[in-house]
Design an enzyme around this catalytic site. Structure first.
Site, PDB file in Angstrom:
ATOM      1  CG  HIS A  64       1.992  -5.014   1.264  1.00  0.00           C
ATOM      2  ND1 HIS A  64       1.259  -4.413   2.257  1.00  0.00           N
ATOM      3  CD2 HIS A  64       2.506  -6.138   1.813  1.00  0.00           C
ATOM      4  CE1 HIS A  64       1.328  -5.129   3.364  1.00  0.00           C
ATOM      5  NE2 HIS A  64       2.068  -6.195   3.121  1.00  0.00           N
ATOM      6  NE  ARG A 112       5.750  -3.648   1.486  1.00  0.00           N
ATOM      7  CZ  ARG A 112       5.695  -4.879   2.017  1.00  0.00           C
ATOM      8  NH1 ARG A 112       6.157  -5.921   1.348  1.00  0.00           N
ATOM      9  NH2 ARG A 112       5.145  -5.052   3.203  1.00  0.00           N
ATOM     10  CG  HIS A 172       0.280 -10.326   4.767  1.00  0.00           C
ATOM     11  ND1 HIS A 172       1.363  -9.791   4.094  1.00  0.00           N
ATOM     12  CD2 HIS A 172      -0.583 -10.716   3.801  1.00  0.00           C
ATOM     13  CE1 HIS A 172       1.163  -9.871   2.794  1.00  0.00           C
ATOM     14  NE2 HIS A 172      -0.026 -10.420   2.590  1.00  0.00           N
ATOM     15  CG  ASP A 185       1.978  -5.989   6.597  1.00  0.00           C
ATOM     16  OD1 ASP A 185       1.286  -6.886   6.089  1.00  0.00           O
ATOM     17  OD2 ASP A 185       3.144  -5.745   6.240  1.00  0.00           O
ATOM     18  CD  GLU A 224       4.432 -11.856   6.402  1.00  0.00           C
ATOM     19  OE1 GLU A 224       5.614 -11.858   6.003  1.00  0.00           O
ATOM     20  OE2 GLU A 224       3.559 -11.085   5.939  1.00  0.00           O
TER      21      GLU A 224
END
Length: 224
Positions: A138, A93, A206, A145, A203
């Site tokens: 990320h 990301r 994740h 994810d 999460e």
């Protein structure tokens, strides 16, 4: 026929090499390593908690550091033996995407996707509760994810909660789900941890590969 096959092979390798050359050293496109992986890159479209394409995502492709991608290929091989396939929602990301999250969080009137992604929370609390960060793992290139689907039908396996849902239901230790849903989470978690991916407690989707090849670098190259 053999000559044609050799030419096609060389063209494939050339295309892969040319594509990888657009990435920083030691990064790869996940589909080049795991051709049968399923992609649903949420931040390249509108089905996410912002309700819009996120800055830095120009194509719905998944990028990871090479060590993380190679380890993920081992996860995929093991899960295929059990009838499953990995489905990726986000991988590398860019920092500019994280900055987009920050600017969105500063607009209290923008609650377009609240009912779907954070119905029980005030968006101003998403940072303090650990669902969004000003610096994301990320962006270091080895966090992913993901979920699993049935390999034959492509149907997503029931994890007892949706991807990117901000709430206790997403926590690994959440107990108010069915035994089958708990087992499904464990299937993913056990396979990921076996090959070096560490879970994030809040999460279920994740995971971060360890040891990270770029533990202190937050990249900002485009996802394209």
């Amino acid at each position: 026929m053999k000559a044609v096959f050799q030419i096609l092979t060389l063209l494939f390798l050339y295309n892969v090499s040319a594509q990888e050359s657009t990435l920083p050293p030691n990064f790869v496109y996940v589909q080049d390593v795991i051709p049968d992986v399923v992609l649903e890159m949420r931040y390249a479209g509108e089905n996410n908690f912002l309700g819009m394409s996120v800055d830095g995502y120009k194509s719905p492709v998944a990028i990871l550091s090479r060590p993380a991608a190679m380890a993920l290929a081992k996860v995929q091989r093991e899960l295929k033996e059990k009838g499953y396939c990995l489905k990726i929602f986000d991988a590398y990301r860019p920092q500019r995407a994280v900055n987009h999250f920050i600017s969105w969080a500063r607009k209290p009137e923008d609650t377009l996707k609240k009912a779907q992604f954070y119905p029980g929370l005030d968006k101003k609390d998403l940072f303090s509760l650990g669902y969004i960060s000003t610096r994301s793992g990320h962006s270091r290139g080895s966090t992913i994810d993901l979920s699993i689907v049935d390999y034959n039908s492509g149907e997503e396996i029931d994890m007892g909660g949706a991807y990117d849902f901000f709430g206790e239901r997403s926590h690994h230790n959440y107990t108010n789900i069915t035994p089958a849903q708990k087992m499904n989470r464990s299937i993913l978690k056990n396979a990921m941890m076996k090959y070096g991916f560490q879970p994030y407690s809040q999460e279920w989707w994740h995971y971060t590969y360890q040891p990270e090849p770029f533990p202190n670098t937050y990249f900002d190259f485009l996802v394209k």
